[in-house]
Design a protein around this motif. Sequence first.
Motif, short mmCIF file in Angstrom:
data_model
loop_
_atom_site.label_atom_id
_atom_site.label_comp_id
_atom_site.label_asym_id
_atom_site.label_seq_id
_atom_site.Cartn_x
_atom_site.Cartn_y
_atom_site.Cartn_z
N ALA A 234 0.83 -1.21 0.00
CA ALA A 234 0.00 0.00 0.00
C ALA A 234 0.86 1.26 0.00
CB ALA A 234 -0.93 0.00 1.21
N LYS A 263 -4.57 4.00 -5.38
CA LYS A 263 -5.45 2.97 -5.94
C LYS A 263 -5.26 2.84 -7.46
CE LYS A 263 -8.96 3.36 -2.32
NZ LYS A 263 -10.36 3.73 -1.98
N GLU A 264 -4.98 3.98 -8.14
CA GLU A 264 -4.70 3.92 -9.57
C GLU A 264 -3.44 3.09 -9.83
OE1 GLU A 264 -4.36 7.84 -11.08
OE2 GLU A 264 -6.47 8.36 -10.75
N LEU A 266 -2.23 0.69 -7.94
CA LEU A 266 -2.56 -0.72 -7.70
C LEU A 266 -3.30 -1.33 -8.89
CD1 LEU A 266 -3.68 -0.46 -3.96
CD2 LEU A 266 -1.61 -1.57 -4.82
N GLN A 281 -6.97 -5.08 -3.87
CA GLN A 281 -8.10 -4.69 -3.04
C GLN A 281 -7.71 -4.63 -1.57
OE1 GLN A 281 -11.51 -7.21 -3.51
NE2 GLN A 281 -12.85 -5.93 -2.27
N ALA A 284 -5.43 -1.56 -1.05
CA ALA A 284 -6.18 -0.30 -1.12
C ALA A 284 -6.87 -0.01 0.21
CB ALA A 284 -7.20 -0.36 -2.25
#
Length: 609
Positions: A234, A263-264, A266, A281, A284
Amino acid sequence: MPRPAPIVPRFPRPEPPARARSKPAPPEAARQPAPKPPRKGHWLFRLLRGGFIASVWLTLGVIVLVLWFSRDLPRPESALDAARRPSLTLEDRSGRIIATFGDLVGEPLRLKDFPPALPAAVVAVEDRRFWHHYGIDPIGLLRAAWVNLLAGHVVQGGSTLTQQVAKTLFLSNARTIRRKVQELLLTFWLERHFTKTEILEIYLNRVYLGAGAWGMDAAAKTYFNVSARHLTLAQAAVLAGLPRAPSRFNPRVNPAAAIARGKEVLAAMVANGSITAAQAQAAAARIAFPRPPIGDGWFADWVADQSEAVVAPNEDAVLRTTLDGRDQAVAESRLTAVLDGPGAAADVSQGAVVVIDAATGAVRAMVGGRDFHESSYNRAVLARRQPGSAFKPFVWLTALETGMTPDDTVLDAPIRIGSWAPGNFEHRFLGEVTLEDALAQSINTASVRLLLKAGGPRAVAATAARLGIADRLPDNASLALGTGEVGLMELTAAYAPFFNGGYRVVPHGLLRTPHPAERVIDPATASMMARMLAAVVSRGTGHAAAVPGHVVAGKTGTTQDFRDAWFIGSVKGELIGIWLGNDDNQPMKGVLGGGLPARLFHEIALGID
């Protein structure tokens, strides 16, 4: 008879071949050989010859352009050691980083030192074909152009990591043809002189990531308080997303944008096959940022000014400060609670708090206002306001030094000096009262009489200066009621001799800064002052500051029309100074020094070590 002659047959005589009729000779210029029929392949030869000549001129043109664009090209060999601003790192007394200044560069790490998730995240979001191209990625350029065309604006870039390294190390961000050509030249130089692994290492150690942090290790310590060696998936995603817009995605400035960008990244890693959708997921859901370093504001700026005397020019430095993390956190949270709650109801918009070690002057906490990001003005150090009755201890000390004692009496009765007639807050008079009771009840008429008896305003001002009040004070009897303007820091520090045996302290924020002790009050006199200030809390105007199980001593202060409210006191060997008011000097709704400031002192005293 003669024979007859033989008969010879006659045949027609053949005519000679006809001759062309002669014509006049043509002019000399027109006498040219007849054109020869074209030979097979002649046009191809001419085409090749023309192409060769054109290529020669084109090559010469390219060489000239390259030389022209290269005339101010930086030397790549020296750029890896490019100059930068020296960094200053400040730590609290336990060693935790609280602030950085200048260009912070972390530990240079090899690719194998980073967790695999970090380089994978960078490649996925910045240059997915990094391992397969030669510095320039035509496929990536076409893909970015197509995506941008569909979006109607620029949403994706086509530059490679090698190009970004070239720009980061050698060039500016100017968008000119010269800069782009130079970028290409340097990109080819990098690809020729370094391996892909080395280029990626350079990028990870040199890319700018906001907040003065250059390189992933510096950014990991700045944003997550960990080494880049120990980044989670993360955290790696957040850092990998910063280079596109370090200011916009800065976790300290805009945590929501930083989370969205993480998140983009990931998602890009999933598309690239680096991680699974389930891993993305889970990561995030774990994106979070620790609270910004305490003291990264008013205290840090104040200490940075002090550091100039102990840090060598143009050298990096790591300095340990006197800041106590727990004390700072308590002071910040308690002040915020007062301003957002009862303070808001009483028209109090600002406040300041300092916590100082009474024995040494070491500053343990400093809050210069409601919110540093809204206003960096340091009200604890820079602001000058009237202290009101919080100044009275210097009047009482001057009186003690003339031979009086806490048990001696002073008259509480109407008094007039010229056209000025000071009165008491409660508009009543008690007659003869002891010095201890007069200070505990903060009696104004008694303070004026003591000032006059002790030698007048100049004698009291000299006493205050001896204890550390550096500001210019009025040369009239109103000084007895605290009409001179002072700062919270210096006023709080000036109380130290009352509680440390008579020694003056100099407020300081660096552990290594020497401050030799200077005795400015006789120990017996200091003990008498501590006794009277304790009475202020136990049975006087400061009773709201009392802390069960601890001796609390201090003084309240309120100025005319409730424009300023103070409490300066001592508990657990610490001095706590508090000011509440408004920057525009507007009155508060009935706020007294014995009210919100004394209660805030109580709350902070409960929380500090």
